[in-house]
Design a protein around this motif. Sequence first.
Motif, PDB file in Angstrom:
ATOM      1  N   GLU A  62       0.830  -1.204   0.000  1.00 16.83           N
ATOM      2  CA  GLU A  62       0.000   0.000   0.000  1.00 16.83           C
ATOM      3  C   GLU A  62       0.866   1.256   0.000  1.00 16.83           C
ATOM      4  OE1 GLU A  62      -3.735   1.853   2.536  1.00 16.83           O
ATOM      5  OE2 GLU A  62      -2.445   0.345   3.451  1.00 16.83           O
ATOM      6  N   LYS A  63       1.946   1.237   0.756  1.00 15.56           N
ATOM      7  CA  LYS A  63       2.852   2.391   0.810  1.00 15.56           C
ATOM      8  C   LYS A  63       3.550   2.595  -0.538  1.00 15.56           C
ATOM      9  CE  LYS A  63       6.816   4.248   3.264  1.00 15.56           C
ATOM     10  NZ  LYS A  63       7.862   3.979   4.243  1.00 15.56           N
ATOM     11  N   GLU A  64       3.965   1.505  -1.160  1.00 12.23           N
ATOM     12  CA  GLU A  64       4.691   1.600  -2.420  1.00 12.23           C
ATOM     13  C   GLU A  64       3.815   2.110  -3.562  1.00 12.23           C
ATOM     14  OE1 GLU A  64       7.961   1.205  -3.088  1.00 12.23           O
ATOM     15  OE2 GLU A  64       8.247   0.986  -0.939  1.00 12.23           O
ATOM     16  N   ILE A  65       2.531   1.758  -3.544  1.00 19.45           N
ATOM     17  CA  ILE A  65       1.672   2.161  -4.647  1.00 19.45           C
ATOM     18  C   ILE A  65       0.870   3.422  -4.338  1.00 19.45           C
ATOM     19  CG2 ILE A  65       1.468  -0.182  -5.523  1.00 19.45           C
ATOM     20  CD1 ILE A  65      -1.380  -0.229  -4.392  1.00 19.45           C
ATOM     21  N   SER A  66       1.122   4.047  -3.193  1.00 14.77           N
ATOM     22  CA  SER A  66       0.359   5.240  -2.824  1.00 14.77           C
ATOM     23  C   SER A  66       0.573   6.377  -3.821  1.00 14.77           C
ATOM     24  CB  SER A  66       0.730   5.688  -1.420  1.00 14.77           C
ATOM     25  OG  SER A  66       2.089   6.086  -1.366  1.00 14.77           O
ATOM     26  N   ALA A  67       1.716   6.434  -4.474  1.00 15.24           N
ATOM     27  CA  ALA A  67       1.992   7.507  -5.444  1.00 15.24           C
ATOM     28  C   ALA A  67       1.208   7.323  -6.737  1.00 15.24           C
ATOM     29  CB  ALA A  67       3.485   7.555  -5.751  1.00 15.24           C
ATOM     30  N   LEU A  68       0.690   6.130  -6.966  1.00 15.64           N
ATOM     31  CA  LEU A  68      -0.045   5.897  -8.207  1.00 15.64           C
ATOM     32  C   LEU A  68      -1.293   6.759  -8.308  1.00 15.64           C
ATOM     33  CD1 LEU A  68       0.140   2.044  -8.722  1.00 15.64           C
ATOM     34  CD2 LEU A  68       1.312   3.813 -10.007  1.00 15.64           C
ATOM     35  N   GLY A  69      -1.935   7.036  -7.184  1.00 17.22           N
ATOM     36  CA  GLY A  69      -3.153   7.834  -7.201  1.00 17.22           C
ATOM     37  C   GLY A  69      -2.927   9.230  -7.748  1.00 17.22           C
ATOM     38  N   THR A  70      -1.791   9.824  -7.429  1.00 14.67           N
ATOM     39  CA  THR A  70      -1.502  11.180  -7.911  1.00 14.67           C
ATOM     40  C   THR A  70      -0.835  11.167  -9.281  1.00 14.67           C
ATOM     41  OG1 THR A  70       0.608  11.181  -6.732  1.00 14.67           O
ATOM     42  CG2 THR A  70      -1.293  12.088  -5.578  1.00 14.67           C
ATOM     43  N   GLN A  71      -0.118  10.113  -9.602  1.00 20.39           N
ATOM     44  CA  GLN A  71       0.623  10.070 -10.853  1.00 20.39           C
ATOM     45  C   GLN A  71      -0.161   9.437 -12.003  1.00 20.39           C
ATOM     46  OE1 GLN A  71       3.529  11.553 -11.304  1.00 20.39           O
ATOM     47  NE2 GLN A  71       3.447  12.235  -9.183  1.00 20.39           N
ATOM     48  N   ALA A  72      -1.220   8.693 -11.707  1.00 23.18           N
ATOM     49  CA  ALA A  72      -1.975   7.997 -12.752  1.00 23.18           C
ATOM     50  C   ALA A  72      -2.565   8.945 -13.798  1.00 23.18           C
ATOM     51  CB  ALA A  72      -3.056   7.124 -12.128  1.00 23.18           C
ATOM     52  N   PRO A  73      -3.176  10.083 -13.413  1.00 25.54           N
ATOM     53  CA  PRO A  73      -3.710  10.968 -14.460  1.00 25.54           C
ATOM     54  C   PRO A  73      -2.619  11.503 -15.399  1.00 25.54           C
ATOM     55  CG  PRO A  73      -4.650  11.529 -12.334  1.00 25.54           C
ATOM     56  CD  PRO A  73      -3.574  10.533 -12.085  1.00 25.54           C
ATOM     57  N   ARG A  74      -1.475  11.844 -14.827  1.00 27.36           N
ATOM     58  CA  ARG A  74      -0.366  12.335 -15.654  1.00 27.36           C
ATOM     59  C   ARG A  74       0.141  11.233 -16.582  1.00 27.36           C
ATOM     60  NH1 ARG A  74       4.704  14.033 -12.603  1.00 27.36           N
ATOM     61  NH2 ARG A  74       5.982  12.994 -14.128  1.00 27.36           N
ATOM     62  N   LEU A  75       0.252  10.031 -16.047  1.00 29.73           N
ATOM     63  CA  LEU A  75       0.690   8.894 -16.853  1.00 29.73           C
ATOM     64  C   LEU A  75      -0.304   8.617 -17.976  1.00 29.73           C
ATOM     65  CD1 LEU A  75       2.639   6.502 -17.267  1.00 29.73           C
ATOM     66  CD2 LEU A  75       1.255   5.223 -15.647  1.00 29.73           C
ATOM     67  N   ASN A  76      -1.602   8.663 -17.665  1.00 29.92           N
ATOM     68  CA  ASN A  76      -2.616   8.435 -18.699  1.00 29.92           C
ATOM     69  C   ASN A  76      -2.553   9.499 -19.785  1.00 29.92           C
ATOM     70  OD1 ASN A  76      -3.650   6.091 -17.642  1.00 29.92           O
ATOM     71  ND2 ASN A  76      -5.215   7.122 -16.439  1.00 29.92           N
ATOM     72  N   ALA A  77      -2.324  10.760 -19.397  1.00 23.81           N
ATOM     73  CA  ALA A  77      -2.219  11.829 -20.395  1.00 23.81           C
ATOM     74  C   ALA A  77      -1.018  11.592 -21.305  1.00 23.81           C
ATOM     75  CB  ALA A  77      -2.106  13.176 -19.700  1.00 23.81           C
ATOM     76  N   ASN A  78       0.118  11.225 -20.714  1.00 22.19           N
ATOM     77  CA  ASN A  78       1.312  10.958 -21.518  1.00 22.19           C
ATOM     78  C   ASN A  78       1.124   9.749 -22.432  1.00 22.19           C
ATOM     79  OD1 ASN A  78       2.685  13.137 -20.453  1.00 22.19           O
ATOM     80  ND2 ASN A  78       3.674  11.930 -18.849  1.00 22.19           N
ATOM     81  N   LEU A  79       0.443   8.714 -21.928  1.00 17.69           N
ATOM     82  CA  LEU A  79       0.183   7.548 -22.775  1.00 17.69           C
ATOM     83  C   LEU A  79      -0.767   7.904 -23.915  1.00 17.69           C
ATOM     84  CD1 LEU A  79      -0.092   4.704 -20.117  1.00 17.69           C
ATOM     85  CD2 LEU A  79       1.727   5.043 -21.797  1.00 17.69           C
ATOM     86  N   GLY A  80      -1.713   8.805 -23.664  1.00 19.13           N
ATOM     87  CA  GLY A  80      -2.601   9.277 -24.728  1.00 19.13           C
ATOM     88  C   GLY A  80      -1.830  10.001 -25.810  1.00 19.13           C
TER      89      GLY A  80
END
Length: 106
Positions: A62-80
């Motif tokens: 849970e601690k290791e993946i906690s950053a995914l919540g904030t970084q996922a939108p940016r990652l999705n935009a870059n993948l788009g």
Amino acid sequence: MTVLALISLLVFLVFAVALVYFLIAIARTLTAIGASEPSTSGRRSAAPSYLARIAFGVSAIEKEISALGTQAPRLNANLGKLAAGLEALKTSVGASIKAIERQGGA
């Protein structure tokens, strides 16, 4: 009517007994999992239980993946953007292949 009521009561009692039996079995299993590991001297060791190890692993994940919540939108935009770029590349390469085929080079 009385027979149906008695049958319903009997079915309910069987269900209740089965529920209690399985809840006790689950509680025993969880207690066994959560108990400390025995040491060679017969006393309980300070080693963490299996349940504590599982809880530690889950909290670490849970601690290791906690950053995914904030970084996922940016990652999705870059993948788009990457997907759009690859589509443009596909169109360009397709046009180049067609041009080569028209010239008789294929």
